[in-house]
Enzyme design. Structure first.
Site, PDB file in Angstrom:
ATOM      1  N   ASP A  40     -31.956  13.072  -3.150  1.00 29.39           N
ATOM      2  CA  ASP A  40     -32.171  12.265  -1.941  1.00 29.39           C
ATOM      3  C   ASP A  40     -31.373  10.963  -1.953  1.00 29.39           C
ATOM      4  O   ASP A  40     -31.484  10.157  -1.037  1.00 29.39           O
ATOM      5  CB  ASP A  40     -33.666  11.962  -1.763  1.00 29.39           C
ATOM      6  CG  ASP A  40     -34.227  11.087  -2.876  1.00 29.39           C
ATOM      7  OD1 ASP A  40     -33.517  10.893  -3.894  1.00 29.39           O
ATOM      8  OD2 ASP A  40     -35.360  10.593  -2.735  1.00 29.39           O
ATOM      9  N   GLN A  99     -22.653 -14.827   3.544  1.00 31.50           N
ATOM     10  CA  GLN A  99     -23.909 -15.243   4.187  1.00 31.50           C
ATOM     11  C   GLN A  99     -24.551 -16.345   3.337  1.00 31.50           C
ATOM     12  O   GLN A  99     -25.559 -16.133   2.673  1.00 31.50           O
ATOM     13  CB  GLN A  99     -24.856 -14.049   4.311  1.00 31.50           C
ATOM     14  CG  GLN A  99     -24.298 -12.876   5.110  1.00 31.50           C
ATOM     15  CD  GLN A  99     -25.234 -11.691   5.117  1.00 31.50           C
ATOM     16  OE1 GLN A  99     -26.435 -11.838   5.331  1.00 31.50           O
ATOM     17  NE2 GLN A  99     -24.696 -10.512   4.847  1.00 31.50           N
ATOM     18  N   LYS A 194      -7.683 -21.331  13.169  1.00 34.63           N
ATOM     19  CA  LYS A 194      -7.986 -20.095  13.904  1.00 34.63           C
ATOM     20  C   LYS A 194      -9.329 -20.213  14.610  1.00 34.63           C
ATOM     21  O   LYS A 194     -10.214 -20.962  14.200  1.00 34.63           O
ATOM     22  CB  LYS A 194      -8.006 -18.885  12.949  1.00 34.63           C
ATOM     23  CG  LYS A 194      -9.190 -18.876  11.987  1.00 34.63           C
ATOM     24  CD  LYS A 194      -9.200 -17.631  11.111  1.00 34.63           C
ATOM     25  CE  LYS A 194     -10.390 -17.677  10.161  1.00 34.63           C
ATOM     26  NZ  LYS A 194     -10.428 -16.555   9.227  1.00 34.63           N
ATOM     27  N   ARG A 196     -12.338 -17.518  16.152  1.00 38.61           N
ATOM     28  CA  ARG A 196     -12.763 -16.123  16.103  1.00 38.61           C
ATOM     29  C   ARG A 196     -13.463 -15.722  17.394  1.00 38.61           C
ATOM     30  O   ARG A 196     -14.288 -16.476  17.922  1.00 38.61           O
ATOM     31  CB  ARG A 196     -13.734 -15.882  14.939  1.00 38.61           C
ATOM     32  CG  ARG A 196     -13.090 -15.833  13.566  1.00 38.61           C
ATOM     33  CD  ARG A 196     -14.054 -15.219  12.556  1.00 38.61           C
ATOM     34  NE  ARG A 196     -13.550 -15.245  11.198  1.00 38.61           N
ATOM     35  CZ  ARG A 196     -12.723 -14.333  10.684  1.00 38.61           C
ATOM     36  NH1 ARG A 196     -12.291 -13.344  11.433  1.00 38.61           N
ATOM     37  NH2 ARG A 196     -12.333 -14.416   9.431  1.00 38.61           N
ATOM     38  N   ASP A 220      -6.104 -17.278  -0.411  1.00 45.62           N
ATOM     39  CA  ASP A 220      -7.438 -17.013   0.137  1.00 45.62           C
ATOM     40  C   ASP A 220      -8.343 -16.498  -0.972  1.00 45.62           C
ATOM     41  O   ASP A 220      -7.872 -16.182  -2.071  1.00 45.62           O
ATOM     42  CB  ASP A 220      -7.344 -15.998   1.283  1.00 45.62           C
ATOM     43  CG  ASP A 220      -8.448 -16.189   2.326  1.00 45.62           C
ATOM     44  OD1 ASP A 220      -9.375 -16.984   2.074  1.00 45.62           O
ATOM     45  OD2 ASP A 220      -8.380 -15.539   3.388  1.00 45.62           O
TER      46      ASP A 220
END
Length: 312
Positions: A40, A99, A194, A196, A220
């Site tokens: 499963d 987050q 930038k 978004r 980055d």
């Protein structure tokens, strides 16, 4: 020197490629851990050798899917129940790090939740690299050794011997990181501003600084869909840049990223191997962080300072 019998290194399923290189650098075998899967989709882990009274280093990046995180949590729990002396999570790529705060109402703070999960599972220390936000270290009540990919990226860039080099940040949020590189090389810093439209979609971008006849290196921490970094490269090339290349710590490279990079103005894009990259893209190059993590493990075990490992 530390006694090799005093600690053991184990790996989760999808970070085994890196754990094997870390163990080769340490000169120790990779511990025997078995992951049992049920039909499963559920799974369990078991250590197939005694770890009682030993320090265990559990190597597992928590990149998608979430099975990697769950596997790490089960490894920690199994180690705690098997009476390990200290449990150190080695997480080269710390997922959910984007987050890190409430940027709009009624959203989760995934980085804090993951930190709580690891703490409750039972880690005594975390070794990680290039967190998306430095303050995530404060989400933990245990010591966090925060390494930087600059330890392998800076020597690579030095060996290129680029003239008229400019360091660029693809967004204002990454300016601190890019500025560190610019100071190290003593060269100018260029920013991209930038906006978004939504997550993973860039609406518009402007360059702040001069790139004409320059060799640009975009810095980055991660590249996900590669929308920002390829757009920045194309705009810089249009503005007269001689060459544009990018360096990032984590090779997320999801969805259309490989195709975008291949079709972009980028000469190359350099990552570490904190995340495995199996897609084909001639412009992607990966540098290994195995030696850096191996040396950190050795220093943690010997109670030595790790700060001398930081180039910047």
């Amino acid at each position: 020197m530390s006694d090799k019998n005093s600690y053991l290194v184990f790996s989760g399923t999808n970070t085994r490629y890196l754990a094997e290189k870390i163990c080769a650098s340490l000169g120790c075998p990779l511990g025997n851990l078995v992951v049992t899967k049920f039909s499963d989709g559920e799974f369990g882990v078991s250590f197939e050798e005694s770890i009682r009274g030993r320090d265990v280093f559990l190597v597992q990046s928590t990149f998608p899917n979430s099975d990697n995180l769950m596997e790490l949590l089960l490894m920690i729990d199994a180690a705690k129940r098997a009476s390990a002396r200290h449990i150190i999570a080695v997480v080269p790529y710390f997922g959910w790090a984007r987050q890190d705060r409430k940027d709009k109402p009624r959203v989760s703070i995934g980085a804090k939740l993951v930190a709580d999960l690891l703490s409750v599972a039972g880690i005594d220390r975390l070794i990680t690299m290039d967190l998306h936000a430095d303050q995530i270290q404060g989400f933990f009540d245990v010591p966090v050794d925060h390494l930087y990919a600059s330890g392998v990226i800076l020597p690579y860039l030095q060996n290129l011997h680029l003239k008229d080099m400019v360091i660029a940040s693809p967004d204002v949020g990454g300016s601190k990181r890019a500025n560190t590189y610019a100071k190290y090389f003593g060269c100018p810093l260029v920013l991209c501003n930038k906006t978004r439209a939504r997550a993973n979609v860039v609406a518009s971008m402007q360059i702040i600084g001069d790139v004409k006849d320059k060799n640009v290196v975009i810095i980055d921490d991660m590249v996900d869909t590669a929308g920002t970094i390829t757009k920045a490269a194309d705009i810089m090339k249009q503005a007269g840049a001689k060459t544009v290349r990018a360096c990032a710590s984590h090779c997320v490279m999801s969805g259309p990223a490989s195709e975008r990079v291949q079709n972009s103005a980028l000469e190359e894009i350099v990552f570490t191997d904190s995340i495995p990259y199996t897609k084909r893209c001639d412009k992607v190059k990966q540098l290994t962080i195995a030696d850096m993590f191996a040396e950190t493990i050795r220093r943690v075990e010997d109670n030595e300072s790790i700060s001398s490992q930081y180039l910047v």
